[in-house]
Design a protein around this motif. Structure first.
Motif: not given
Length: 387
Positions: A178-185
Protein backbone atom coordinates in the motif's frame (compact mmCIF):
# COMPACT_ATOMS: atom_id res chain seq x y z
CA UNK A 1 13.79 13.07 -35.23
CA UNK A 2 10.54 13.81 -37.05
CA UNK A 3 8.39 11.04 -35.57
CA UNK A 4 9.45 9.50 -32.27
CA UNK A 5 8.92 5.75 -32.29
CA UNK A 6 7.98 4.20 -28.98
CA UNK A 7 8.14 0.62 -27.73
CA UNK A 8 5.88 -0.44 -24.86
CA UNK A 9 6.93 -3.38 -22.67
CA UNK A 10 3.91 -4.99 -21.00
CA UNK A 11 0.25 -5.50 -21.82
CA UNK A 12 -1.61 -4.88 -18.53
CA UNK A 13 -3.48 -1.88 -17.11
CA UNK A 14 -0.48 0.44 -17.16
CA UNK A 15 0.53 -0.48 -20.70
CA UNK A 16 -3.00 0.09 -22.02
CA UNK A 17 -3.16 3.48 -20.29
CA UNK A 18 0.21 4.46 -21.74
CA UNK A 19 -0.77 3.45 -25.27
CA UNK A 20 -3.99 5.45 -25.12
CA UNK A 21 -2.23 8.56 -23.80
CA UNK A 22 0.65 8.27 -26.27
CA UNK A 23 -1.79 8.31 -29.15
CA UNK A 24 -3.00 11.72 -28.06
CA UNK A 25 0.44 13.22 -28.67
CA UNK A 26 1.65 14.75 -31.92
CA UNK A 27 4.82 13.35 -33.48
CA UNK A 28 4.82 10.17 -31.39
CA UNK A 29 4.07 6.68 -32.72
CA UNK A 30 3.57 3.48 -30.72
CA UNK A 31 5.62 1.28 -33.06
CA UNK A 32 6.15 -1.93 -31.06
CA UNK A 33 4.95 -3.88 -28.04
CA UNK A 34 6.37 -6.88 -26.18
CA UNK A 35 4.96 -9.40 -23.72
CA UNK A 36 6.04 -12.56 -21.94
CA UNK A 37 4.92 -14.67 -24.90
CA UNK A 38 4.74 -13.98 -28.61
CA UNK A 39 1.07 -14.98 -28.63
CA UNK A 40 0.21 -12.43 -25.93
CA UNK A 41 2.18 -9.71 -27.70
CA UNK A 42 0.47 -10.48 -31.01
CA UNK A 43 -2.95 -10.26 -29.41
CA UNK A 44 -2.16 -6.85 -27.90
CA UNK A 45 -0.66 -5.60 -31.17
CA UNK A 46 -3.79 -6.58 -33.06
CA UNK A 47 -6.03 -5.03 -30.41
CA UNK A 48 -4.24 -1.68 -30.54
CA UNK A 49 -3.11 -1.68 -34.17
CA UNK A 50 0.61 -1.72 -33.30
CA UNK A 51 2.75 -2.75 -36.29
CA UNK A 52 5.45 -4.82 -34.53
CA UNK A 53 5.34 -7.19 -31.60
CA UNK A 54 7.87 -9.30 -29.71
CA UNK A 55 7.71 -12.25 -27.32
CA UNK A 56 10.45 -10.80 -25.07
CA UNK A 57 11.71 -7.37 -24.09
CA UNK A 58 15.22 -7.87 -25.46
CA UNK A 59 14.06 -7.91 -29.08
CA UNK A 60 12.06 -4.72 -28.56
CA UNK A 61 14.90 -2.95 -26.73
CA UNK A 62 17.34 -3.85 -29.52
CA UNK A 63 14.97 -2.79 -32.30
CA UNK A 64 17.00 -0.05 -34.01
CA UNK A 65 13.87 1.89 -34.97
CA UNK A 66 12.68 2.31 -31.38
CA UNK A 67 13.71 5.66 -29.87
CA UNK A 68 11.94 5.52 -26.49
CA UNK A 69 10.85 2.63 -24.26
CA UNK A 70 7.97 2.63 -21.77
CA UNK A 71 8.46 0.01 -19.06
CA UNK A 72 4.95 -1.07 -17.96
CA UNK A 73 5.81 -4.43 -16.38
CA UNK A 74 5.28 -5.76 -12.83
CA UNK A 75 7.55 -4.24 -10.18
CA UNK A 76 10.09 -7.06 -9.95
CA UNK A 77 10.99 -6.63 -13.63
CA UNK A 78 11.55 -2.86 -13.51
CA UNK A 79 15.23 -2.85 -12.50
CA UNK A 80 16.45 -5.44 -15.01
CA UNK A 81 14.49 -3.98 -17.92
CA UNK A 82 15.38 -0.38 -17.05
CA UNK A 83 19.04 -1.35 -16.89
CA UNK A 84 18.86 -3.00 -20.33
CA UNK A 85 17.16 0.01 -21.89
CA UNK A 86 19.69 2.44 -20.44
CA UNK A 87 22.59 0.21 -21.47
CA UNK A 88 21.70 0.64 -25.16
CA UNK A 89 21.28 4.40 -24.72
CA UNK A 90 17.54 4.76 -25.29
CA UNK A 91 15.23 7.24 -23.59
CA UNK A 92 13.12 5.59 -20.90
CA UNK A 93 9.88 6.19 -19.02
CA UNK A 94 9.45 3.63 -16.25
CA UNK A 95 6.40 2.83 -14.22
CA UNK A 96 7.04 3.18 -10.49
CA UNK A 97 8.71 1.92 -8.47
CA UNK A 98 11.98 2.54 -10.26
CA UNK A 99 13.40 -0.69 -8.79
CA UNK A 100 12.90 -3.05 -5.85
CA UNK A 101 15.59 -1.50 -3.59
CA UNK A 102 17.36 1.82 -3.25
CA UNK A 103 20.64 0.12 -4.12
CA UNK A 104 19.16 -0.83 -7.48
CA UNK A 105 17.59 2.58 -8.06
CA UNK A 106 20.91 4.25 -7.22
CA UNK A 107 22.59 2.23 -9.94
CA UNK A 108 19.90 3.23 -12.45
CA UNK A 109 20.37 6.92 -11.65
CA UNK A 110 24.11 6.59 -12.25
CA UNK A 111 23.58 4.70 -15.51
CA UNK A 112 21.05 7.24 -16.81
CA UNK A 113 23.51 10.04 -16.09
CA UNK A 114 26.34 8.16 -17.81
CA UNK A 115 24.28 7.46 -20.93
CA UNK A 116 22.93 11.04 -20.98
CA UNK A 117 19.38 10.00 -21.91
CA UNK A 118 15.99 11.36 -20.88
CA UNK A 119 14.78 9.11 -18.07
CA UNK A 120 11.57 9.58 -16.08
CA UNK A 121 9.30 7.79 -13.62
CA UNK A 122 5.52 7.68 -14.07
CA UNK A 123 4.30 9.75 -11.11
CA UNK A 124 1.35 11.18 -13.00
CA UNK A 125 -0.52 13.16 -10.32
CA UNK A 126 1.96 16.04 -10.60
CA UNK A 127 0.48 16.83 -13.99
CA UNK A 128 -3.09 17.86 -13.13
CA UNK A 129 -3.72 21.56 -13.84
CA UNK A 130 -4.90 22.34 -10.33
CA UNK A 131 -2.04 20.45 -8.68
CA UNK A 132 0.29 22.68 -10.68
CA UNK A 133 -1.75 25.69 -9.58
CA UNK A 134 -1.39 24.72 -5.91
CA UNK A 135 2.36 24.43 -6.41
CA UNK A 136 2.52 27.94 -7.85
CA UNK A 137 0.33 29.38 -5.08
CA UNK A 138 2.59 27.89 -2.43
CA UNK A 139 5.73 29.09 -4.24
CA UNK A 140 4.38 32.66 -4.42
CA UNK A 141 4.32 33.00 -0.60
CA UNK A 142 0.87 34.55 -0.93
CA UNK A 143 -0.43 32.06 1.62
CA UNK A 144 2.72 31.93 3.73
CA UNK A 145 4.67 28.81 4.67
CA UNK A 146 2.95 25.46 5.21
CA UNK A 147 2.84 24.20 8.78
CA UNK A 148 0.63 21.10 8.45
CA UNK A 149 0.02 18.77 5.48
CA UNK A 150 -2.33 15.82 5.59
CA UNK A 151 -4.21 13.55 3.25
CA UNK A 152 -5.24 10.12 2.07
CA UNK A 153 -4.94 7.58 -0.68
CA UNK A 154 -7.74 5.05 -0.18
CA UNK A 155 -8.99 2.17 -2.35
CA UNK A 156 -11.18 -0.91 -1.84
CA UNK A 157 -10.01 -3.38 -4.50
CA UNK A 158 -8.45 -5.67 -1.83
CA UNK A 159 -11.32 -5.40 0.67
CA UNK A 160 -12.09 -9.15 0.84
CA UNK A 161 -9.75 -11.96 1.77
CA UNK A 162 -10.58 -13.56 -1.57
CA UNK A 163 -9.19 -10.54 -3.48
CA UNK A 164 -5.82 -11.41 -4.95
CA UNK A 165 -3.40 -10.54 -7.74
CA UNK A 166 0.36 -10.36 -8.31
CA UNK A 167 0.74 -7.24 -6.17
CA UNK A 168 0.23 -9.44 -3.09
CA UNK A 169 3.25 -11.54 -4.06
CA UNK A 170 6.26 -10.06 -2.27
CA UNK A 171 8.69 -11.47 -4.81
CA UNK A 172 6.89 -9.64 -7.65
CA UNK A 173 5.73 -6.47 -5.90
CA UNK A 174 8.34 -5.89 -3.19
CA UNK A 175 8.29 -5.74 0.61
CA UNK A 176 5.80 -2.85 0.72
CA UNK A 177 2.43 -2.76 -1.04
CA UNK A 178 0.00 0.00 0.00
CA UNK A 179 2.82 2.42 0.81
CA UNK A 180 4.86 1.59 -2.30
CA UNK A 181 1.91 1.38 -4.69
CA UNK A 182 -0.20 4.37 -3.65
CA UNK A 183 1.57 6.05 -0.73
CA UNK A 184 4.46 6.75 -3.07
CA UNK A 185 2.11 8.81 -5.26
CA UNK A 186 1.00 10.87 -2.26
CA UNK A 187 4.58 11.51 -1.18
CA UNK A 188 5.81 12.43 -4.66
CA UNK A 189 2.89 14.77 -5.34
CA UNK A 190 3.10 16.60 -2.02
CA UNK A 191 6.88 16.90 -2.18
CA UNK A 192 6.51 18.34 -5.69
CA UNK A 193 3.79 20.80 -4.67
CA UNK A 194 5.73 22.07 -1.63
CA UNK A 195 9.16 21.78 -3.26
CA UNK A 196 10.22 20.12 -0.02
CA UNK A 197 11.48 16.64 0.70
CA UNK A 198 10.06 14.44 3.46
CA UNK A 199 13.08 13.89 5.70
CA UNK A 200 11.73 11.94 8.69
CA UNK A 201 8.90 9.44 9.18
CA UNK A 202 7.02 7.52 11.87
CA UNK A 203 4.88 4.72 10.44
CA UNK A 204 2.13 2.47 11.76
CA UNK A 205 1.12 -0.16 9.18
CA UNK A 206 -1.39 -3.01 9.30
CA UNK A 207 -1.96 -6.27 7.45
CA UNK A 208 -5.70 -6.87 7.73
CA UNK A 209 -5.52 -10.33 6.15
CA UNK A 210 -2.36 -12.24 7.14
CA UNK A 211 -3.76 -15.07 5.01
CA UNK A 212 -5.64 -14.56 1.73
CA UNK A 213 -7.38 -16.97 -0.58
CA UNK A 214 -5.68 -16.95 -3.96
CA UNK A 215 -7.98 -18.02 -6.81
CA UNK A 216 -6.77 -20.63 -9.21
CA UNK A 217 -5.85 -18.46 -12.19
CA UNK A 218 -4.64 -14.86 -11.97
CA UNK A 219 -6.89 -11.80 -12.06
CA UNK A 220 -5.94 -8.32 -13.21
CA UNK A 221 -5.35 -5.37 -10.91
CA UNK A 222 -8.62 -3.67 -9.84
CA UNK A 223 -10.69 -6.60 -11.17
CA UNK A 224 -12.99 -8.53 -8.84
CA UNK A 225 -12.84 -12.26 -8.34
CA UNK A 226 -15.70 -14.66 -8.99
CA UNK A 227 -13.55 -17.79 -8.79
CA UNK A 228 -14.69 -20.93 -6.99
CA UNK A 229 -11.35 -22.61 -6.27
CA UNK A 230 -8.77 -21.07 -3.89
CA UNK A 231 -5.52 -21.78 -2.08
CA UNK A 232 -4.43 -20.03 1.12
CA UNK A 233 -1.45 -17.67 0.79
CA UNK A 234 0.45 -15.95 3.61
CA UNK A 235 0.57 -12.16 3.25
CA UNK A 236 3.39 -10.03 4.68
CA UNK A 237 2.76 -6.65 3.06
CA UNK A 238 0.51 -3.95 4.50
CA UNK A 239 -3.15 -3.44 3.57
CA UNK A 240 -3.35 -0.01 5.23
CA UNK A 241 -1.53 2.35 7.53
CA UNK A 242 -0.68 5.89 8.56
CA UNK A 243 2.62 7.75 8.43
CA UNK A 244 3.63 10.89 10.33
CA UNK A 245 6.08 12.96 8.28
CA UNK A 246 8.43 15.90 8.75
CA UNK A 247 9.39 18.07 5.77
CA UNK A 248 12.82 19.63 5.33
CA UNK A 249 11.59 23.20 5.90
CA UNK A 250 9.80 22.39 9.13
CA UNK A 251 6.25 21.49 8.08
CA UNK A 252 4.67 18.48 9.77
CA UNK A 253 2.20 16.09 8.17
CA UNK A 254 0.43 12.76 8.12
CA UNK A 255 -1.09 10.59 5.43
CA UNK A 256 -3.21 7.43 5.50
CA UNK A 257 -3.25 4.76 2.82
CA UNK A 258 -5.56 1.80 2.44
CA UNK A 259 -6.55 -0.78 -0.14
CA UNK A 260 -9.35 -2.13 2.08
CA UNK A 261 -11.72 0.86 2.50
CA UNK A 262 -15.14 -0.11 1.13
CA UNK A 263 -16.48 2.40 -1.36
CA UNK A 264 -13.21 4.27 -1.83
CA UNK A 265 -12.03 3.66 -5.38
CA UNK A 266 -9.13 6.08 -5.83
CA UNK A 267 -9.56 8.61 -3.05
CA UNK A 268 -6.31 10.58 -3.20
CA UNK A 269 -6.44 13.87 -1.30
CA UNK A 270 -4.08 16.39 0.21
CA UNK A 271 -4.71 19.47 2.33
CA UNK A 272 -2.05 22.08 3.04
CA UNK A 273 -2.58 24.32 6.05
CA UNK A 274 -0.44 27.42 5.55
CA UNK A 275 0.02 30.63 7.51
CA UNK A 276 -2.85 32.49 5.83
CA UNK A 277 -4.94 29.95 3.93
CA UNK A 278 -5.66 26.24 3.57
CA UNK A 279 -5.74 24.47 0.20
CA UNK A 280 -7.48 21.13 -0.45
CA UNK A 281 -7.48 18.95 -3.58
CA UNK A 282 -9.27 15.63 -4.23
CA UNK A 283 -8.22 13.50 -7.20
CA UNK A 284 -11.75 12.15 -7.66
CA UNK A 285 -12.95 15.76 -8.11
CA UNK A 286 -9.82 17.07 -9.84
CA UNK A 287 -11.30 20.15 -11.51
CA UNK A 288 -11.42 22.32 -8.42
CA UNK A 289 -9.44 23.24 -5.33
CA UNK A 290 -10.99 24.42 -2.07
CA UNK A 291 -9.32 27.40 -0.44
CA UNK A 292 -10.07 27.99 3.22
CA UNK A 293 -9.83 31.51 4.66
CA UNK A 294 -10.40 32.77 8.21
CA UNK A 295 -11.53 36.37 7.68
CA UNK A 296 -13.34 35.96 4.37
CA UNK A 297 -15.68 33.43 2.82
CA UNK A 298 -14.05 30.21 1.72
CA UNK A 299 -13.78 29.82 -2.04
CA UNK A 300 -13.33 27.26 -4.83
CA UNK A 301 -11.03 27.74 -7.79
CA UNK A 302 -12.19 25.73 -10.81
CA UNK A 303 -10.17 24.36 -13.70
CA UNK A 304 -10.71 27.16 -16.18
CA UNK A 305 -7.65 28.12 -18.25
CA UNK A 306 -8.63 31.79 -18.03
CA UNK A 307 -8.39 31.66 -14.21
CA UNK A 308 -5.10 29.77 -13.90
CA UNK A 309 -1.44 30.72 -14.17
CA UNK A 310 0.27 30.36 -17.53
CA UNK A 311 1.90 27.02 -16.71
CA UNK A 312 -1.18 25.55 -15.01
CA UNK A 313 -3.44 26.63 -17.88
CA UNK A 314 -1.09 24.90 -20.34
CA UNK A 315 -2.11 21.62 -18.67
CA UNK A 316 -5.81 22.33 -19.21
CA UNK A 317 -6.65 21.41 -22.80
CA UNK A 318 -10.37 22.24 -22.79
CA UNK A 319 -12.40 25.29 -21.71
CA UNK A 320 -13.79 25.65 -18.23
CA UNK A 321 -16.75 23.38 -17.57
CA UNK A 322 -15.27 20.61 -19.73
CA UNK A 323 -13.98 18.13 -17.12
CA UNK A 324 -10.53 16.60 -17.41
CA UNK A 325 -9.17 13.85 -15.23
CA UNK A 326 -6.83 10.88 -14.78
CA UNK A 327 -6.09 10.11 -18.47
CA UNK A 328 -5.42 13.81 -19.07
CA UNK A 329 -2.89 13.97 -16.26
CA UNK A 330 -1.08 11.03 -17.82
CA UNK A 331 -1.17 12.77 -21.19
CA UNK A 332 0.34 15.89 -19.62
CA UNK A 333 3.16 13.81 -18.15
CA UNK A 334 3.92 12.43 -21.61
CA UNK A 335 3.78 15.86 -23.25
CA UNK A 336 6.35 17.09 -20.74
CA UNK A 337 8.55 13.99 -21.14
CA UNK A 338 8.51 14.06 -24.93
CA UNK A 339 9.25 17.78 -24.95
CA UNK A 340 12.52 16.84 -23.25
CA UNK A 341 13.10 13.96 -25.70
CA UNK A 342 12.60 16.26 -28.70
CA UNK A 343 14.99 18.83 -27.25
CA UNK A 344 17.65 16.26 -26.33
CA UNK A 345 20.59 16.71 -25.80
CA UNK A 346 19.74 20.32 -24.95
CA UNK A 347 18.14 20.43 -21.46
CA UNK A 348 14.67 21.88 -21.03
CA UNK A 349 12.60 22.94 -18.06
CA UNK A 350 10.60 19.83 -17.08
CA UNK A 351 8.15 18.86 -14.37
CA UNK A 352 8.10 15.05 -14.74
CA UNK A 353 9.61 12.90 -11.99
CA UNK A 354 13.24 12.11 -12.74
CA UNK A 355 15.17 8.97 -11.84
CA UNK A 356 16.63 10.97 -8.95
CA UNK A 357 13.07 11.58 -7.71
CA UNK A 358 12.25 7.88 -8.10
CA UNK A 359 15.40 6.96 -6.19
CA UNK A 360 14.45 9.25 -3.30
CA UNK A 361 11.00 7.65 -3.14
CA UNK A 362 12.73 4.27 -2.77
CA UNK A 363 14.72 5.64 0.18
CA UNK A 364 11.51 7.03 1.65
CA UNK A 365 9.66 3.69 1.35
CA UNK A 366 12.55 1.90 3.05
CA UNK A 367 12.55 4.45 5.88
CA UNK A 368 8.79 3.95 6.37
CA UNK A 369 9.20 0.17 6.58
CA UNK A 370 12.08 0.53 9.03
CA UNK A 371 10.05 2.93 11.17
CA UNK A 372 7.13 0.51 11.32
CA UNK A 373 9.38 -2.42 12.21
CA UNK A 374 11.31 -0.53 14.90
CA UNK A 375 8.40 1.61 16.17
CA UNK A 376 10.36 4.87 16.06
CA UNK A 377 11.08 7.98 14.02
CA UNK A 378 13.47 7.25 11.14
CA UNK A 379 15.36 9.79 9.06
CA UNK A 380 15.23 9.33 5.31
CA UNK A 381 18.79 8.79 4.14
CA UNK A 382 20.10 11.34 1.68
CA UNK A 383 19.98 8.80 -1.11
CA UNK A 384 23.43 9.68 -2.49
CA UNK A 385 23.98 7.92 -5.77
CA UNK A 386 26.69 5.26 -5.88
CA UNK A 387 29.53 6.32 -8.18
Amino acid sequence: MSVIKVGVIGTGFSAKSHIEALRRLNGVEVAAISARTLEKAKKAAEQFGIPRYYGNEDDLINDQEIDVVHNCTPNYLHYDINKKVLAVGKHLLSEKPLAMTSEESSELVRLAETKKVVAGVCFNYRHYPLVAQVKELMASDEYGPAHLVYGTYLQDWLLYDTDYNWRLNEEKNGRSRAIADIGSHWCDTVQYVLNQKIVEVFADLKTVYPVRKRPVGEIETFKSGGQDSFEEIKINSEDCGSVLVHFENGAHGVFTVSQVNAGRKNFFTFEIAAQKNTIYWNQEEPNKIWIGRRDQANMELVRDPSLLSDFSSSLAHYPGGHPEGWPDGLKNLFIDFYKAVKAHPNPTSSSFATFEDGHYIMKLIEAILKSHEEKRWVKVETGEVLK
